[in-house]
Design a protein around this motif. Structure first.
Motif, PDB file in Angstrom:
ATOM      1  N   PHE B  65       0.811  -1.218   0.000  1.00 54.85           N
ATOM      2  CA  PHE B  65       0.000   0.000   0.000  1.00 54.85           C
ATOM      3  C   PHE B  65       0.845   1.269   0.000  1.00 54.85           C
ATOM      4  CE2 PHE B  65      -2.863  -3.242   1.603  1.00 54.85           C
ATOM      5  CZ  PHE B  65      -4.009  -2.986   0.863  1.00 54.85           C
ATOM      6  N   LYS B  66       2.156   1.113  -0.225  1.00 54.98           N
ATOM      7  CA  LYS B  66       3.040   2.289  -0.212  1.00 54.98           C
ATOM      8  C   LYS B  66       3.372   2.725  -1.628  1.00 54.98           C
ATOM      9  CE  LYS B  66       5.441   1.235   4.093  1.00 54.98           C
ATOM     10  NZ  LYS B  66       6.719   0.842   4.683  1.00 54.98           N
ATOM     11  N   GLN B  67       3.906   3.928  -1.732  1.00 50.42           N
ATOM     12  CA  GLN B  67       4.507   4.359  -2.990  1.00 50.42           C
ATOM     13  C   GLN B  67       5.903   3.747  -3.073  1.00 50.42           C
ATOM     14  OE1 GLN B  67       2.964   5.723  -5.265  1.00 50.42           O
ATOM     15  NE2 GLN B  67       1.438   7.172  -4.521  1.00 50.42           N
ATOM     16  N   GLU B  68       6.401   3.581  -4.305  1.00 51.19           N
ATOM     17  CA  GLU B  68       7.704   2.938  -4.473  1.00 51.19           C
ATOM     18  C   GLU B  68       8.801   3.606  -3.641  1.00 51.19           C
ATOM     19  OE1 GLU B  68       8.415   0.214  -5.615  1.00 51.19           O
ATOM     20  OE2 GLU B  68       6.884  -0.327  -7.062  1.00 51.19           O
ATOM     21  N   SER B  69       8.834   4.952  -3.654  1.00 48.32           N
ATOM     22  CA  SER B  69       9.924   5.635  -2.954  1.00 48.32           C
ATOM     23  C   SER B  69       9.787   5.437  -1.443  1.00 48.32           C
ATOM     24  CB  SER B  69       9.938   7.123  -3.306  1.00 48.32           C
ATOM     25  OG  SER B  69       8.657   7.668  -3.104  1.00 48.32           O
ATOM     26  N   VAL B  79       3.975   4.594   9.551  1.00 47.11           N
ATOM     27  CA  VAL B  79       2.840   5.461   9.233  1.00 47.11           C
ATOM     28  C   VAL B  79       3.084   6.088   7.868  1.00 47.11           C
ATOM     29  CG1 VAL B  79       1.440   7.393  10.004  1.00 47.11           C
ATOM     30  CG2 VAL B  79       2.614   5.942  11.677  1.00 47.11           C
ATOM     31  N   PHE B  80       2.137   5.919   6.979  1.00 46.56           N
ATOM     32  CA  PHE B  80       2.286   6.468   5.633  1.00 46.56           C
ATOM     33  C   PHE B  80       0.906   6.639   5.027  1.00 46.56           C
ATOM     34  CE2 PHE B  80       2.352   1.918   5.560  1.00 46.56           C
ATOM     35  CZ  PHE B  80       1.472   1.594   4.525  1.00 46.56           C
ATOM     36  N   LYS B  81       0.873   7.370   3.930  1.00 44.92           N
ATOM     37  CA  LYS B  81      -0.413   7.575   3.258  1.00 44.92           C
ATOM     38  C   LYS B  81      -0.657   6.396   2.324  1.00 44.92           C
ATOM     39  CE  LYS B  81      -2.739  11.133   0.741  1.00 44.92           C
ATOM     40  NZ  LYS B  81      -2.346  11.677  -0.540  1.00 44.92           N
ATOM     41  N   PRO B  82      -1.665   5.566   2.628  1.00 45.76           N
ATOM     42  CA  PRO B  82      -1.851   4.372   1.809  1.00 45.76           C
ATOM     43  C   PRO B  82      -2.333   4.700   0.398  1.00 45.76           C
ATOM     44  CG  PRO B  82      -3.600   4.561   3.423  1.00 45.76           C
ATOM     45  CD  PRO B  82      -2.637   5.662   3.711  1.00 45.76           C
ATOM     46  N   THR B  83      -1.932   3.873  -0.540  1.00 42.77           N
ATOM     47  CA  THR B  83      -2.323   4.079  -1.928  1.00 42.77           C
ATOM     48  C   THR B  83      -2.650   2.735  -2.559  1.00 42.77           C
ATOM     49  OG1 THR B  83      -1.541   4.725  -4.091  1.00 42.77           O
ATOM     50  CG2 THR B  83       0.132   4.044  -2.531  1.00 42.77           C
ATOM     51  N   LEU B  84      -3.550   2.757  -3.513  1.00 43.08           N
ATOM     52  CA  LEU B  84      -3.876   1.520  -4.229  1.00 43.08           C
ATOM     53  C   LEU B  84      -3.170   1.468  -5.583  1.00 43.08           C
ATOM     54  CD1 LEU B  84      -7.676   1.113  -3.426  1.00 43.08           C
ATOM     55  CD2 LEU B  84      -5.809  -0.342  -2.651  1.00 43.08           C
ATOM     56  N   ASP B  85      -2.238   2.419  -5.805  1.00 40.43           N
ATOM     57  CA  ASP B  85      -1.557   2.504  -7.099  1.00 40.43           C
ATOM     58  C   ASP B  85      -0.901   1.195  -7.496  1.00 40.43           C
ATOM     59  OD1 ASP B  85      -2.343   5.043  -7.129  1.00 40.43           O
ATOM     60  OD2 ASP B  85      -0.347   5.971  -7.043  1.00 40.43           O
ATOM     61  N   GLN B  86      -0.275   0.543  -6.497  1.00 35.34           N
ATOM     62  CA  GLN B  86       0.495  -0.665  -6.826  1.00 35.34           C
ATOM     63  C   GLN B  86      -0.427  -1.786  -7.268  1.00 35.34           C
ATOM     64  OE1 GLN B  86       3.319   0.320  -7.027  1.00 35.34           O
ATOM     65  NE2 GLN B  86       3.315   2.013  -5.589  1.00 35.34           N
ATOM     66  N   PHE B  87      -1.571  -1.899  -6.598  1.00 44.07           N
ATOM     67  CA  PHE B  87      -2.527  -2.937  -6.996  1.00 44.07           C
ATOM     68  C   PHE B  87      -3.060  -2.642  -8.396  1.00 44.07           C
ATOM     69  CE2 PHE B  87      -2.520  -3.494  -2.413  1.00 44.07           C
ATOM     70  CZ  PHE B  87      -2.436  -4.873  -2.332  1.00 44.07           C
ATOM     71  N   ARG B  88      -3.270  -1.352  -8.653  1.00 41.99           N
ATOM     72  CA  ARG B  88      -3.733  -0.973  -9.982  1.00 41.99           C
ATOM     73  C   ARG B  88      -2.695  -1.389 -11.021  1.00 41.99           C
ATOM     74  NH1 ARG B  88      -4.889   4.494  -9.062  1.00 41.99           N
ATOM     75  NH2 ARG B  88      -6.473   3.752  -7.623  1.00 41.99           N
ATOM     76  N   ALA B  89      -1.426  -1.126 -10.710  1.00 44.89           N
ATOM     77  CA  ALA B  89      -0.351  -1.488 -11.640  1.00 44.89           C
ATOM     78  C   ALA B  89      -0.327  -2.993 -11.870  1.00 44.89           C
ATOM     79  CB  ALA B  89       0.992  -1.004 -11.085  1.00 44.89           C
ATOM     80  N   VAL B  90      -0.549  -3.754 -10.789  1.00 40.95           N
ATOM     81  CA  VAL B  90      -0.526  -5.210 -10.906  1.00 40.95           C
ATOM     82  C   VAL B  90      -1.669  -5.689 -11.807  1.00 40.95           C
ATOM     83  CG1 VAL B  90      -0.861  -7.354  -9.624  1.00 40.95           C
ATOM     84  CG2 VAL B  90       0.656  -5.587  -8.721  1.00 40.95           C
TER      85      VAL B  90
END
Lengths: 455, 303
Positions: B65-69, B79-90
């Motif tokens: 749920f993290k950004q690559e960086s 603690v971080f701002k969760p993202t669904l970007d990676q799942f979308r990429a998958v």
């Protein structure tokens, strides 16, 4: 009774699930089959790195102009891709129509008759201009003067350093530094208390890992793997001096955990500002100058690979595309490859994905594009200079029976190099001395050398 | 719990009698306290051990749920701002066919293993054939050659059969890969079945098939569930054969996963997202089979 019904229901559910999955997979298969029904489908085996994934993204531009050709990709990490492609090509299977290989494989495989001679194709394609490829890259992908694979991108090695940190210590970096100068600067900048390593160098095992930078150091210290009679030279005073220098420098000023650090780890250290210098691939510069992945954009200077006894020391590597002789779709394969390595493709990447993502080091014309010159102002010139001055034919001071700067172009090197690199890693980790590592490495190398002496 | 003697009502005369009672209750208190303490420390220990084992899995799921960086920072952030970007990429990378291939190869090979393995295990336990030990050794000996040593002949054979890049090839190979272990496992479960039960059934005149399906299988069902789950896990995670024998059509989940690993650039978050998705079906299968599994795995333990 009740239980039995429940069980039956569970069985039915299982059967249904299985049937659904089978149908799903059947559909997937059917979809692919119909895709290949009209026209030609070519299978392309590539290494999973960002620039090749960009090709995948942009393939629709290719199929738009070549409606009869469908492109399928097999994407694997470097080691797996190498193994899979070697296995397929060496056994004469026709799984792949285009394979991604390097200047390590190309001349050997061309000699074995596994690859299609691309020179006639390249000469016969209007506007392709093979003369535009950067010369050492082109030469390293040729066998008896003919191209057997075409470069997708090329790289050498150079030294990256933090201009701001050097300036703060009133230090200057020469355009062509020596390793002694670099070590002196690393000693001054190294500051573990403030989480700053003087220099980052690869320590992790693998013939394409720590041996790549270390071999260039060995070469420029006047060392070599073999003399012209294939006598191993890894315990010679020059090699010992070079390896001790490398290992000592890492121990003194290197990154923490150097024995497991490679390209990615050092790249992260540099981008996060925890390393003052880094000697590695020229292709690293793009991500260091990219604000989304780097905290040190604009603060980095790029100079040629440090030297001692040779005039230049940078390595030469190229990911390139070739056609296995067994491919049934040679013409379609060439049409795809010539598109992915053309001048137009480079402009396409620049305009659609951004100029920092252009595959570097393959064509000299790339370095004349004003947009690229602007986007890569900090490192374009040093990159081209590094690649142009790499000399795989004469990597070191003395004569050698092999070609290659950071590798030896013999099939045994993958195995030999990896075992030697493991000894080096053990020395970097402090488990043994550099001299002990080289004593063992010398034995490995002599065993391989003996097989060549008999010929 | 014994109630403590009230100390407030203690007079001077009562004191001598009180002492042993008090110390007794104290001892009792201390004992129960020790027991509670023991329980608490055991529980805490178990939780800590479980967390240590679970942490890498949790970390993988978090990283997804993290950004690559953010996934690659030197001091990891909880603690971080969760993202669904990676799942979308998958999902954009086309997980579907790989999932379907994995499911097909895994389920069908497991089914085949059971169909072939149950009679074999029966013949080697309930009605031992001649030279049972030799047969058993032969089965397990097929596991002694490392796969990598046989891969080139296997590859050439498959190529000459025109069966490269086919999910059916994987199914056959996974069946062969799991069969020896399955036969051994199921044999040990079958040996646990009391002979009297089977004899009684035979006296009642069951056929061989009825004996297996009506009597034997219901008794060893947990063992079979355990065996099936292990076959599913092995096939689902198999990488080496899939890597060598598939290319564009028959790739399985592990092949899909490594496609994210790059020698240049960051990929941890995407890989974590893909790996999380790849774990889910096996996790689900394990969860469903959990009850059976615990019984099954401990079944052959005590003889």
């Amino acid at each position: 009774m009740r239980i039995r019904r429940g069980r039956r229901r569970a069985l039915a559910a299982c059967a249904l699930a299985a049937a659904t999955l089978l149908t799903a997979s059947g559909c997937a298969g059917a979809g692919e089959a119909s895709g290949s029904g009209s026209g030609t489908t070519i299978t392309v085996a590539i290494v999973a790195n960002p620039q090749m994934q960009d090709v995948e993204t942009l393939t629709s531009y290719f199929t738009r102009t070549h409606p009869g050709i469908h492109v399928k990709y097999v994407t694997l990490p470097e080691n797996e891709a190498r193994q899979k492609i070697t296995e397929s090509v060496a056994t004469g299977s026709n799984e792949f129509d285009v394979v991604m290989i390097s200047n390590y494989e190309t001349p050997m495989w061309a000699k074995n008759g596994w690859l299609t001679d691309l020179q006639p194709y390249a000469d016969g394609t209007p506007g392709y201009d093979p003369g535009d490829f950067v010369k050492p890259v082109k030469d390293s992908l040729s066998y008896r003067g003919d191209l057997y694979s075409v470069p997708f991108y090329g790289e050498s090695s150079f030294l990256m350093y933090r201009k701001d940190l050097l300036a703060a210590h009133h230090l200057t970096m020469p355009e062509h530094p020596t390793w002694a100068q670099v070590a002196a600067i690393a000693d001054k900048l190294d500051d573990p208390k403030h989480n700053l390593a003087g220099i980052c160098l690869r320590g992790d095992p693998g013939w394409g890992e720590n041996l790549a930078p270390l071999d260039t150091v060995i070469n420029t210290f006047g060392g070599r793997w073999y003399d012209p009679q294939w006598n191993a030279q890894l315990d010679s005073p020059q090699v010992k001096k070079a390896v001790n220098f490398y290992v000592d420098l890492l121990h003194r000023d290197g990154e923490p955990g150097a024995a497991t650090a490679g390209f990615t780890e050092c790249g992260t250290d540099m981008a996060q500002g925890t390393a003052a210098m880094w000697y590695d691939a020229t292709s690293a510069a793009g991500s260091l100058e990219d604000p989304t992945s780097s905290k040190v954009v604009g603060k980095i200077g790029y100079v040629q690979a440090p030297v001692e006894k040779t005039p230049s020391s940078g390595w030469l590597y190229s990911w390139s595309l070739g056609i296995p002789k067994t491919s049934a779709h040679q013409q379609a394969a060439w049409q795809f490859m010539s598109w992915a390595t053309s001048k137009d493709y480079i402009k396409l990447v620049g305009s659609k994905l951004g100029w920092s993502r252009v595959p570097p080091g393959s064509r000299t014309s790339t370095y004349q594009l004003p947009q690229y010159e602007k986007a890569a102002a900090a490192f374009a010139k040093p990159t081209l200079e590094a690649i142009s001055s790499a000399d795989p034919g004469h990597p070191t001071v003395g004569a050698v029976p092999y070609t290659g700067v950071q590798f030896l172009d013999i099939p045994e090197f993958e195995d030999l190099g990896t075992r030697v690199s493991q000894q080096i890693t053990a020395a970097v980790a402090g488990q043994q001395s550099a001299d002990a590592a080289l004593t063992q490495a010398q034995q490995y190398a002599q065993t391989v050398g003996d097989t060549y002496r008999k010929h | 719990m014994a109630s403590a003697t009230p100390t407030a009502s203690s007079g001077a005369g009562a004191r001598p009698a009180e002492v042993p009672a008090r110390s007794k209750s104290r001892a009792r208190k201390a004992g129960s306290r020790r027991r509670v303490l023991g329980q608490v420390s055991w529980t805490a220990g178990a939780w800590i051990a479980a967390l240590i084992f679970f942490f890498p899995v949790l970390w993988m799921a978090l990283t997804a749920f993290k950004q690559e960086s953010a996934a690659y920072t030197t001091t990891p952030h909880l603690v971080f701002k969760p993202t669904l970007d990676q799942f979308r990429a998958v999902f954009d990378a086309g997980i579907g066919p790989y999932l379907a291939n994995s499911a097909t190869a895994t389920l069908l090979s497991t089914l085949l293993v059971l169909v072939l393995g149950i009679p074999a295990a029966y013949a080697l336990s309930i009605r031992p054939v001649r030279k049972t030990r030799d047969v058993l050794f032969f089965f397990i000996s097929t596991k002694m050659l490392p796969g990598v040593a046989a891969i080139i002949p296997v590859y050439l054979a498959v190529r000459d059969l025109g069966a490269l890049d086919s999910v059916w090839t994987l199914m056959v190979l996974y069946t062969a890969m799991n069969l020896p272990i399955a036969v051994w496992m199921m044999r040990s479960f079958f040996l646990e079945v009391p002979g009297e039960v089977l004899e009684a059934a035979r006296v009642d005149g069951v056929t061989l098939r009825q004996e297996i399906t009506r009597i034997l299988l219901p008794i060893v069902a947990p063992g079979i569930a355990a065996t099936a789950l292990i076959c599913v896990i092995f096939s689902w995670n198999e990488f080496f054969l899939a890597l060598n024998l598939t290319s564009v059509r028959a790739g399985t989940m592990p092949i899909f996963l490594v496609g994210f690993m790059s020698s240049e650039g960051l990929y941890w978050a995407k890989l974590a997202a893909a790996a999380t998705l790849a774990c889910l079906p096996v996790l689900l299968a394990g969860w469903l089979a959990q009850k059976q599994l615990v019984r099954g795995l401990s079944m052959g333990a005590v003889k």
